[in-house]
Design a protein around this motif. Structure first.
Motif, short mmCIF file in Angstrom:
data_model
loop_
_atom_site.label_atom_id
_atom_site.label_comp_id
_atom_site.label_asym_id
_atom_site.label_seq_id
_atom_site.Cartn_x
_atom_site.Cartn_y
_atom_site.Cartn_z
N GLY B 11 41.47 11.62 -60.52
CA GLY B 11 41.76 11.90 -62.01
C GLY B 11 42.61 12.77 -61.70
N ALA B 12 41.78 14.01 -61.11
CA ALA B 12 42.54 15.20 -61.15
C ALA B 12 43.13 15.66 -60.44
CB ALA B 12 41.31 16.17 -60.46
N LEU B 13 44.24 14.77 -59.26
CA LEU B 13 45.06 14.39 -59.01
C LEU B 13 46.22 13.74 -59.61
CD1 LEU B 13 43.71 13.86 -55.01
CD2 LEU B 13 45.77 15.78 -55.57
N LEU B 14 45.92 12.50 -60.45
CA LEU B 14 47.23 12.35 -61.36
C LEU B 14 47.38 13.08 -62.55
CD1 LEU B 14 45.68 8.49 -61.34
CD2 LEU B 14 47.78 9.73 -60.22
N GLY B 15 46.32 13.29 -63.34
CA GLY B 15 46.51 15.11 -63.91
C GLY B 15 47.29 15.61 -63.75
N LEU B 16 47.51 15.97 -62.57
CA LEU B 16 48.50 17.24 -61.49
C LEU B 16 49.15 17.01 -62.34
CD1 LEU B 16 47.65 20.45 -60.86
CD2 LEU B 16 47.46 19.36 -58.26
N PHE B 17 49.85 15.55 -61.31
CA PHE B 17 50.76 15.23 -61.19
C PHE B 17 51.79 15.14 -62.49
CE2 PHE B 17 49.99 14.93 -56.78
CZ PHE B 17 50.78 15.33 -56.20
N ALA B 18 51.15 14.47 -63.13
CA ALA B 18 51.71 14.50 -64.50
C ALA B 18 52.49 15.71 -65.47
CB ALA B 18 50.44 13.39 -65.85
N LEU B 19 51.55 16.21 -65.04
CA LEU B 19 51.55 17.83 -65.47
C LEU B 19 52.99 18.45 -64.88
CD1 LEU B 19 50.90 20.78 -66.95
CD2 LEU B 19 49.73 21.42 -65.50
N PHE B 20 52.70 18.67 -63.81
CA PHE B 20 53.57 18.84 -62.79
C PHE B 20 55.36 18.26 -62.91
CE2 PHE B 20 51.29 20.34 -58.22
CZ PHE B 20 51.35 22.25 -59.24
N TYR B 21 55.11 16.78 -63.06
CA TYR B 21 56.35 16.24 -63.48
C TYR B 21 57.06 16.52 -64.73
CZ TYR B 21 58.54 11.91 -64.37
OH TYR B 21 60.07 11.17 -64.67
N GLN B 22 56.28 16.41 -65.93
CA GLN B 22 56.49 16.53 -67.32
C GLN B 22 56.90 18.57 -67.04
OE1 GLN B 22 56.55 15.94 -70.69
NE2 GLN B 22 56.36 13.99 -69.27
N GLY B 23 56.01 19.19 -66.44
CA GLY B 23 56.80 20.66 -66.30
C GLY B 23 58.42 20.30 -65.34
N LEU B 24 59.27 20.15 -64.90
CA LEU B 24 60.05 20.13 -64.04
C LEU B 24 60.84 19.73 -65.01
CD1 LEU B 24 59.96 17.91 -60.90
CD2 LEU B 24 60.18 19.76 -61.00
N TRP B 25 61.02 19.48 -66.66
CA TRP B 25 62.18 19.14 -66.63
C TRP B 25 62.50 20.61 -68.26
CZ3 TRP B 25 65.04 16.24 -64.34
CH2 TRP B 25 63.67 15.19 -63.67
N GLY B 26 61.23 21.31 -68.02
CA GLY B 26 61.46 22.43 -69.02
C GLY B 26 62.36 23.45 -68.58
N ASN B 27 62.39 24.48 -69.02
CA ASN B 27 63.50 25.24 -68.59
C ASN B 27 62.33 26.77 -68.81
OD1 ASN B 27 64.66 27.72 -67.54
ND2 ASN B 27 66.49 27.17 -68.57
N PRO B 28 61.53 27.47 -67.68
CA PRO B 28 60.24 28.37 -67.35
C PRO B 28 61.15 29.56 -68.06
CG PRO B 28 60.81 27.66 -65.47
CD PRO B 28 61.56 27.15 -66.10
#
Lengths: 649, 186
Positions: B11-28
């Protein structure tokens, strides 16, 4: 032409990495050792080819060939030679190439080193290392090539980021990468153990030196980064909890946990699954660190590229590595139940267990703090920062707990400590610790953390001293020699243990430096005109003049500040406000005067055209202990690595 | 490894990857400035060093300079002298007021900071970060300028030094105070 040859070598290396993954698998299936030898040759050749790739790129730098896009974007015709060479890893593409080059060097060394002694492990080791190399080389060849040409070539390069034009910064990334990549060897051995089912203590013993070597590199890398931040960023702090600092700190924390818990498996055959888990997490965090820095997911002073396509690729690669590693662990773990359970909570085993939990919780808090802004942004759409207050509040208690355990761990009995053992080893140190705390209070320590810090430093310091005293006395009595020789004999008899002690002393020295430079720091921000003076702690600082200076590729306003104590002129401090010509970006160069293991630190962040300046002066007492402790830690690690081998190693 | 641990790990790994995936499309590096031209969020908060509350409502009809700061923030120290100078220069104008918002800080630290570096205007405490959240504050220091109608006209990320300070003194604040916010130019 030479650059194209380098480019071609890297493409061949990519093809060979595919062979490096499959040849060992064929060797396993067919039991034909030729395939394994082929894969070894492939691995060696990858190393040579990547070296050629790097050499060709360096050639482009030295000939100032700005038709190579990457060279043009990270260097400039006026960039000094030293930084021109180091500019290779000053940007995204080149640093990935350096990463995979170090990986190929380490894997080649590991294969030749362990070829005879670990034949059963070899196929897995080569396959795992090749797979990781394949992942990075795909990225380099298809998405982030440093070999691309631009046409027409720009007349001059854009220049290396001015903040990176600094000696510490040129060595910081390679050291960090050596640390990150160094953990790939224990990781590959652990994966080999999981795949092959040879799950004894062997992989731990074989990789012990690799682990401490990686840890050493990571420690030096982090220390150098801290030193760079200290004087180059101009704010006088060495640690700002920046996401990228955190990215290097997290594998360090878990790697340190791993370094400790392997001892329990060696001595007591416990923590088997746990150690596999730790080494996988350590290497995963190294990769995640690379992802965080290179994908542009987070904002920080270190993020270079924001390209979702690259980010997506790195994420998929990360998913493949982490998925395989953790997946195998989950499938294989049920086989690995330790036979021995904890005998007592008051024992060295349980101290190690707590040590591990503390390190992991510390890593988790840093992890949460680093990713929290991303979570909020992703799910709430708002921007937030997590400032130092969060980290100080959650991290300090854990760090204090760890320091306390450091005083207990090495001196408590295995299995079950008797009341007598506890009293003999810890009663005096506790009293000493109380005295140290009271003394700290008298010296002006007031915050609970600094007092608690004084307590644990006193406690851990005196357990170490008491132990050295006792053992030296024992050897002195046994061999009828003096105490110094007694200590030397004790050391020779058990170099591994005392190497560990030296590292622990280094930790304490660093902690003393951190506490002293925080508690007694004096800081002043003033607006001064030429001729003005201001008081900074025990010193007087006078702005004697501001003039223009010129460097190879920058111009600067340089302040000439005279530093007095009483009526004595101690030195002149010359902080600069620089502007780099090519990029027109300003930097603040600090001026530092070292005295009594501390620093007088001066920056001039603002100069107005009318000749007044904003000056920021900081006195950091004992700050040299922060890095001195790092040096002692490194010495301890070297003593550990170069200890005489025992028969069972 | 028990079943529960396996599930947590996956679960932790899946959550992390979902977060990273979402994060990719933002501009920090993108920081939204949607608040400019909108009414300033109103708040009431206790003052630094006392339990008395201060509310933005009290300053209705005035130009308000709202500065978010913290004692642990280094850039805040750099701009501090300039803030004091701004209040020296414009503070006599009855239509101008400066207000500091102390963000993510401990009260003793904040008081110590003001004692060390000096202060000539009032400060409130943003105890739970709620004010900063409403204003979309990303880090400190950040400074907002609110016009006489209570509309946010300017936002400065980072310290008010150098050209930013000159611009404040010469153009932005005089324009705001003369009631012509359209000429503010910041």
């Amino acid at each position: 032409m030479i650059v194209e040859l380098g480019h071609f070598s890297v493409i061949i290396a990519l093809v060979l990495s595919v062979l490096g993954v499959f040849a060992p698998l064929v060797a396993l299936r067919t039991k034909n050792a030729d395939w394994l030898r082929v894969s070894r040759q492939a691995l060696t050749l990858i190393f040579v080819l990547l070296a050629a790739g790097i050499a060709s790129l360096e050639y482009a730098y030295l000939t100032r060939d700005f038709s190579v896009a990457y060279v043009a974007s990270t260097s400039n015709s006026k960039l000094p030679l030293f930084y021109t060479i180091a500019a290779l890893w000053g940007g995204h593409e080149g640093s990935l190439l350096l990463w995979v080059f170090i990986l190929s060097a380490f894997s080649t060394v590991a294969v030749w080193l362990h070829w005879r002694t670990q034949p059963a492990i070899m196929p897995y080791l080569i396959a795992v290392e090749s797979a990781v190399m394949f992942g990075f080389l795909m990225l380099i060849v298809f998405l982030s090539s440093p070999f691309e040409r631009v046409f027409p070539p720009p007349l001059d390069g854009k220049d290396l980021n001015p903040l990176l034009q600094d000696p510490a910064m040129t060595m910081h990334p390679p050291m960090l990468y050596m640390g990150y990549v160094g953990f790939s060897i224990p990781f590959a051995f652990a994966m080999a153990a999981l795949f092959s089912g040879r799950l004894g203590e062997e992989w731990i013993k074989v990789t012990q030196r690799w682990t401490i070597f990686a840890w050493l590199c990571l420690t030096i890398g982090i220390m150098m980064g801290g030193y760079w931040a200290y004087y180059e960023l101009g704010w006088g702090g060495y640690w700002g909890w920046d996401p990228v600092e955190n990215a290097s700190f997290m594998p360090w924390l878990v790697g340190t946990a791993f370094l400790h818990s392997v001892m329990v498996q060696e001595k007591r055959k416990m923590f088997k699954v746990w150690n596999l888990f730790l080494v996988i997490v350590t290497f995963s965090l190294s990769l995640i660190g690379t992802f965080l820095v290179r994908s542009g997911v987070l904002t920080s002073v270190h993020t270079f590229a924001t390209d979702p396509e690259r980010g997506l690729y790195i994420l998929i690669f990360l998913g493949a590595v982490l998925g395989t590693a953790f997946g195998t662990l989950i499938v294989r773990a049920p086989k690995l139940k330790s036979r021995i359970e904890l005998d007592s909570v008051v024992s060295r085993e349980s101290v190690f267990l707590f040590n591990n939990l503390f390190f992991l919780v510390a890593a988790a808090t840093v992890f949460l703090g680093t990713l929290y802004p991303l979570m909020i942004e992703t799910w709430k759409g708002a921007k937030v920062t997590v400032g130092p207050p969060y980290y100080n509040a959650v991290f300090m208690p854990i760090a204090l707990g760890l320091l306390f355990l450091m005083g207990v761990g090495p001196y408590i009995a295995w299995r079950k400590a008797s009341v007598d053992n506890l009293k003999r080893n810890f009663l005096t140190p506790l009293i000493v610790a109380l005295v140290v705390t009271l003394a700290a209070f008298a010296l002006g320590f007031r915050s609970p953390f600094s007092l608690a810090g004084a307590f644990v430093v006193g406690f851990a310091g005196s357990t170490i001293l008491a132990d050295i005293g006792k053992v030296s006395a024992f050897f002195a009595r046994r061999d009828r020699v003096d105490y110094v020789r007694g200590f030397y004999r004790a050391f020779r008899n058990n170099q591994r243990r005392y190497a560990g002690t030296v590292t622990h002393v280094g930790v304490l020295v660093t902690v003393v430096g951190i506490i002293a430079s925080t508690v007694y720091q004096t800081e002043k921000v003033v607006s001064v005109r030429v001729g003005d003076e201001f008081v900074l702690g025990d010193y007087r600082v006078k702005l004697a003049g501001i003039h223009d200076v010129r460097g190879p590729n920058w111009t600067a306003k340089e302040g000439r500040f005279e530093l007095y104590r009483g009526e004595d002129l101690l030195t002149e401090l010359k902080p600069q406000k620089r502007v780099y010509e090519a990029t027109q970006s300003p930097t603040t160069e600090s001026a530092i005067y070292a005295i009594n293991m501390g620093h007088v630190f001066l920056t001039m962040p603002e100069v107005s055209p009318e000749g007044s300046a904003t000056a920021r002066g900081v006195i950091n007492p004992l700050i040299l202990w922060v890095w001195g402790g790092g040096g002692i830690m490194g010495l301890g690690i070297l003593l550990n690595m170069f200890r005489p081998r025992r028969r069972d190693e | 490894m028990t079943r529960a641990w396996q599930i947590i790990l996956v679960g932790a790994l899946l959550g992390l990857f979902a977060l990273f995936y979402q994060g990719l499309w933002g501009n920090p590096r993108y920081i939204p400035t949607i608040l400019i031209g909108t009414p300033a969020p109103v708040f009431a908060a206790p003052q630094v060093g006392s339990s008395d509350s201060l509310s933005l409502d009290q300053f209705k009809g005035k130009v308000v300079l709202l500065n978010f700061w913290a004692s642990w923030c280094l850039e805040c120290k750099l701009e501090h002298n300039n803030l004091l100078a701004l209040n020296e220069r414009f503070g006599r104008d009855p239509n101008f007021v400066m207000l500091g918002v102390n963000y993510q800080d401990k009260e003793p630290d904040a008081l110590e900071y003001l004692r060390t570096y000096g202060s000539n205007f009032q400060h409130v405490r943003d105890v739970k970060g709620a004010i900063a959240f409403d204003y979309g504050v990303y880090g400190v220091p950040e400074t907002f300028l609110i016009d006489q109608q209570g509309v946010i006209r300017c936002k400065t990320i980072g310290p008010i030094v150098g050209a930013v300070y000159d611009n404040y003194v010469q153009r932005v604040l005089p324009a705001l105070l003369s009631g012509s916010p359209e000429q503010v130019g910041c």
